[in-house]
Design a protein around this motif. Sequence first.
Motif, PDB file in Angstrom:
ATOM      1  N   VAL A  61       0.817  -1.227  -0.318  1.00 16.75           N
ATOM      2  CA  VAL A  61       0.030   0.049   0.020  1.00 16.75           C
ATOM      3  C   VAL A  61       0.478   1.489   0.066  1.00 16.75           C
ATOM      4  O   VAL A  61       1.662   1.337   0.853  1.00 16.75           O
ATOM      5  N   ARG A  62       0.553   2.320  -1.088  1.00 16.99           N
ATOM      6  CA  ARG A  62       1.137   3.136  -1.114  1.00 16.99           C
ATOM      7  C   ARG A  62       0.453   4.535   0.289  1.00 16.99           C
ATOM      8  O   ARG A  62      -0.472   4.645   0.192  1.00 16.99           O
ATOM      9  N   MET A  63       1.365   4.823   1.230  1.00 15.83           N
ATOM     10  CA  MET A  63       1.329   6.161   1.458  1.00 15.83           C
ATOM     11  C   MET A  63       1.596   7.412   1.884  1.00 15.83           C
ATOM     12  O   MET A  63       2.975   7.431   1.160  1.00 15.83           O
ATOM     13  N   ILE A  64       1.020   8.379   2.139  1.00 12.45           N
ATOM     14  CA  ILE A  64       1.842  10.040   1.987  1.00 12.45           C
ATOM     15  C   ILE A  64       1.524  10.577   3.010  1.00 12.45           C
ATOM     16  O   ILE A  64       0.059  10.520   4.054  1.00 12.45           O
ATOM     17  N   TYR A  65       2.632  10.477   3.915  1.00 11.16           N
ATOM     18  CA  TYR A  65       2.749  11.097   5.068  1.00 11.16           C
ATOM     19  C   TYR A  65       3.480  12.096   5.049  1.00 11.16           C
ATOM     20  O   TYR A  65       4.432  12.673   4.611  1.00 11.16           O
ATOM     21  N   LYS A  66       2.612  12.910   6.242  1.00 11.55           N
ATOM     22  CA  LYS A  66       3.375  14.487   5.710  1.00 11.55           C
ATOM     23  C   LYS A  66       4.664  14.924   6.979  1.00 11.55           C
ATOM     24  O   LYS A  66       4.079  14.860   8.262  1.00 11.55           O
ATOM     25  N   TYR A  67       5.694  15.055   7.006  1.00 11.67           N
ATOM     26  CA  TYR A  67       7.082  15.181   7.993  1.00 11.67           C
ATOM     27  C   TYR A  67       7.328  16.705   7.300  1.00 11.67           C
ATOM     28  O   TYR A  67       8.248  17.255   7.074  1.00 11.67           O
ATOM     29  N   GLN A  68       7.043  17.498   8.502  1.00  8.64           N
ATOM     30  CA  GLN A  68       8.264  18.040   8.808  1.00  8.64           C
ATOM     31  C   GLN A  68       7.639  19.557   7.389  1.00  8.64           C
ATOM     32  O   GLN A  68       8.549  19.411   7.209  1.00  8.64           O
ATOM     33  N   GLY A  69       6.345  19.695   7.364  1.00  7.87           N
ATOM     34  CA  GLY A  69       6.119  19.902   6.218  1.00  7.87           C
ATOM     35  C   GLY A  69       6.267  19.789   4.684  1.00  7.87           C
ATOM     36  O   GLY A  69       5.834  20.243   3.607  1.00  7.87           O
ATOM     37  N   GLU A  70       7.134  18.287   4.198  1.00  5.04           N
ATOM     38  CA  GLU A  70       7.390  17.705   3.412  1.00  5.04           C
ATOM     39  C   GLU A  70       6.385  16.504   3.131  1.00  5.04           C
ATOM     40  O   GLU A  70       6.134  15.766   4.484  1.00  5.04           O
ATOM     41  N   GLU A  71       6.123  15.841   1.500  1.00  7.48           N
ATOM     42  CA  GLU A  71       5.681  14.864   1.574  1.00  7.48           C
ATOM     43  C   GLU A  71       6.124  14.272   1.563  1.00  7.48           C
ATOM     44  O   GLU A  71       6.957  13.839   0.531  1.00  7.48           O
ATOM     45  N   TYR A  72       5.854  12.807   2.439  1.00  4.75           N
ATOM     46  CA  TYR A  72       6.635  10.940   2.249  1.00  4.75           C
ATOM     47  C   TYR A  72       6.101  10.462   0.915  1.00  4.75           C
ATOM     48  O   TYR A  72       4.693  10.258   1.491  1.00  4.75           O
ATOM     49  N   GLU A  73       6.332   9.760   0.446  1.00  2.00           N
ATOM     50  CA  GLU A  73       5.524   8.547   0.242  1.00  2.00           C
ATOM     51  C   GLU A  73       6.173   6.381   0.771  1.00  2.00           C
ATOM     52  O   GLU A  73       7.394   6.963   0.634  1.00  2.00           O
ATOM     53  N   ILE A  74       5.684   6.236   1.628  1.00  2.00           N
ATOM     54  CA  ILE A  74       5.570   5.577   2.311  1.00  2.00           C
ATOM     55  C   ILE A  74       5.086   3.667   1.589  1.00  2.00           C
ATOM     56  O   ILE A  74       4.008   4.131   1.795  1.00  2.00           O
ATOM     57  N   ASN A  75       5.843   3.081   1.271  1.00  2.00           N
ATOM     58  CA  ASN A  75       4.849   1.699   0.380  1.00  2.00           C
ATOM     59  C   ASN A  75       5.877   0.648   1.253  1.00  2.00           C
ATOM     60  O   ASN A  75       6.399   0.614   2.287  1.00  2.00           O
ATOM     61  N   LEU A  76       4.430   0.365   2.199  1.00  2.00           N
ATOM     62  CA  LEU A  76       3.999  -0.514   2.765  1.00  2.00           C
ATOM     63  C   LEU A  76       3.707  -2.017   2.591  1.00  2.00           C
ATOM     64  O   LEU A  76       2.939  -2.414   1.539  1.00  2.00           O
ATOM     65  N   ILE A  77       4.766  -2.874   2.608  1.00  2.00           N
ATOM     66  CA  ILE A  77       4.761  -3.924   1.536  1.00  2.00           C
ATOM     67  C   ILE A  77       4.412  -5.039   3.013  1.00  2.00           C
ATOM     68  O   ILE A  77       5.188  -4.945   3.853  1.00  2.00           O
ATOM     69  N   ASP A  78       3.428  -6.070   2.909  1.00  2.00           N
ATOM     70  CA  ASP A  78       3.135  -7.085   3.108  1.00  2.00           C
ATOM     71  C   ASP A  78       3.907  -8.575   3.413  1.00  2.00           C
ATOM     72  O   ASP A  78       3.887  -8.816   2.254  1.00  2.00           O
ATOM     73  N   THR A  79       4.324  -8.832   4.107  1.00  2.00           N
ATOM     74  CA  THR A  79       4.677 -10.110   4.009  1.00  2.00           C
ATOM     75  C   THR A  79       3.829 -11.208   4.258  1.00  2.00           C
ATOM     76  O   THR A  79       3.209 -10.743   5.422  1.00  2.00           O
ATOM     77  N   PRO A  80       3.838 -11.882   3.697  1.00  2.00           N
ATOM     78  CA  PRO A  80       3.469 -13.314   4.762  1.00  2.00           C
ATOM     79  C   PRO A  80       3.862 -13.709   6.037  1.00  2.00           C
ATOM     80  O   PRO A  80       4.545 -13.451   6.102  1.00  2.00           O
ATOM     81  N   GLY A  81       2.364 -14.624   7.107  1.00  2.00           N
ATOM     82  CA  GLY A  81       3.268 -14.370   8.171  1.00  2.00           C
ATOM     83  C   GLY A  81       4.383 -14.845   8.957  1.00  2.00           C
ATOM     84  O   GLY A  81       4.530 -15.330   9.686  1.00  2.00           O
TER      85      GLY A  81
END
Length: 597
Positions: A61-81
């Motif tokens: 999943v791609r998430m957009i996170y604002k940190y100290q005024g800037e936007e970061y794209e954080i890709n969260l990759i799921d692993t089989p458990g």
Amino acid sequence: MNLDHIRNISIIAHIDHGKSTLADRLLQMTGTVTDREMKEQLLDSMDLEREKGVTIKASAVRMIYKYQGEEYEINLIDTPGHVDFSYEVSRALQACEGAILVVDASQGIQAQTMAHLFAALEQNLTIIPVINKIDLPGAMPDEVAQEIEDLLGVPAEDIPRISAKAGTNVEAVLEQVVQQVPPPKGDLNAPLRALVFDCQYDPYKGVIAYVRVVDGQINGTPALLAMSTGKTMEPLEVGVLTPAMLATNSLHAGEVGYIATGLKSVQDLDVGDTITLASKPAQERLPGYKPMKPMVFAGLYPSNPDDYGDLRDALEKLQLNDAALVYEPETSQALGFGFRLGFLGLFHMEIVQERLEREYDLDIIFTAPSVEYKVVKTDGTVLAIDSPAQLPDPTQIERIEEPWCELRIFTPAEYIGPVLDLVTKRRGELKNQNWLDTKRVEIVCMIPLSEIIVDFYNELKARTRGYASMDYTLDEYRPSDMVKLDILVNHQPVDALSVIVHRDDAYHKGQKLVSKMKEIIPRQMFTVPIQAAIGNKVISRANVQALRKDVLSKCYGGDVTRKRKLLEKQKAGKKRMKMVGQVEIPQEAFMSVLRLE
Ligand code: GTP
């Protein structure tokens, strides 16, 4: 987005330590899904997926996170458990630069925490340890922080202590991700190389490959090539996961997204493969490609022979999404038409069994699971055998080798005795004991794989009041005194009950099966001997005494219709009878013996 502002991460954890709950919170906090859309544990909602008939189980999943005024794209990759999929886990981790390691504050480090952590360290990932469930009454965040500091060298006070459930302090996790995980590197102008870290079947779009683009870029939908199989693809679209698929028309180095490959079955594309451009292929595929190999095998039969077609359809459908599942038709004299299935390990087998029963509503029966033995024949040829039926005549066997594994068990110290006792009973050998702190210990031992595939985990849990956890990896083949144990009814072997066992266990196992069969086989017109035998040698025996079975005996008086009904019922019942050594045995009898296993 500029590569500097991208972070590719994974969450790793022991089962139930809160991986999915944390993922949900991150998605919510970043506004990736709205509260209304938020269904608990969005990332593994199989039921939902079925209801809607579309793939929402997002592997990334791609998430957009604002940190100290800037936007970061954080890709969260799921692993089989779980560990059976460790190969897929390591592929998923290869797509990341960092991993969040979730540890339950009430349980501390467990076997699979370590297994996943090692996999992440092997890929040189930056590890962000997190202590979860601090809201629990039994939480011991200080002790757990110390355990983690001792293990990773991360100062205890720097480790975020959170409650994923309540949302407490989750922001700190994202901050550390942005600060500590390095951005991806990659050469935009090199030939395309995209790592397939997972794939899934979507009823509308066919096989969806989840990819991390390592080099180059995809623009539009050019013809693509899977480098290890040489298969070409005419993709339908490419894009990112938000978590819904969002076509973007391009993906470039450093990014994570999906390719709707146009392929029809997940079997056509291997996880771990490298996708490149058909017109301008890369020279070398990305490292680490290795086909998955089943380790545990079992026969699968419908309880009702009429369900054979349904079972075949269910397996076909299941395989669309589970590339690791292999099967072929198999026939048993006792159980009729069925299949022989291959699994990556015991957890994988459990999952398949559960999904068949739950999602396809089938009443099924598994024969005793077997591992793959290497049989060296007297003429020097070597056979790989995963079913007792395939064993050659004992006179042709020079020796049999069986797979051994390294088993790691984490347990509170007071259970060391019972755990070692279990290991020894199952032919295991202690290799090492590592103390995690004064109260908990890691036991490392060598043990035959065949000894842990049946009931070992349950027994371990029972002996440690549920506190122990385990993890295993295949090690080597060792020569072993294995024999085929047959169960004979009226001197005829019952194929479905044959097993390959260690000679030392044969007597005990034979006795158990004989006495179970004796209880279950209906009395016949003549005495029926039931025997357990190794080759020609009978090692256990019991008799089912003769009796005339008279279904009408319960009908007093002369109610003809009632008599007729009973006789018809008996006839219908007979259809499901199997003839073994001139004895009619209801199929149910075999089923119940196997169920009792
Ligand atoms: P698997 O998917 O089975 O590997 O588990 P997981 O690691 O994804 O754990 P999951 O998120 O499913 O959480 C397991 C259980 O712990 C669930 O019942 C959650 O509600 C619960 N849980 C997760 N985080 C917390 C927390 O911070 N506090 C408490 N009290 N419970 C939590």
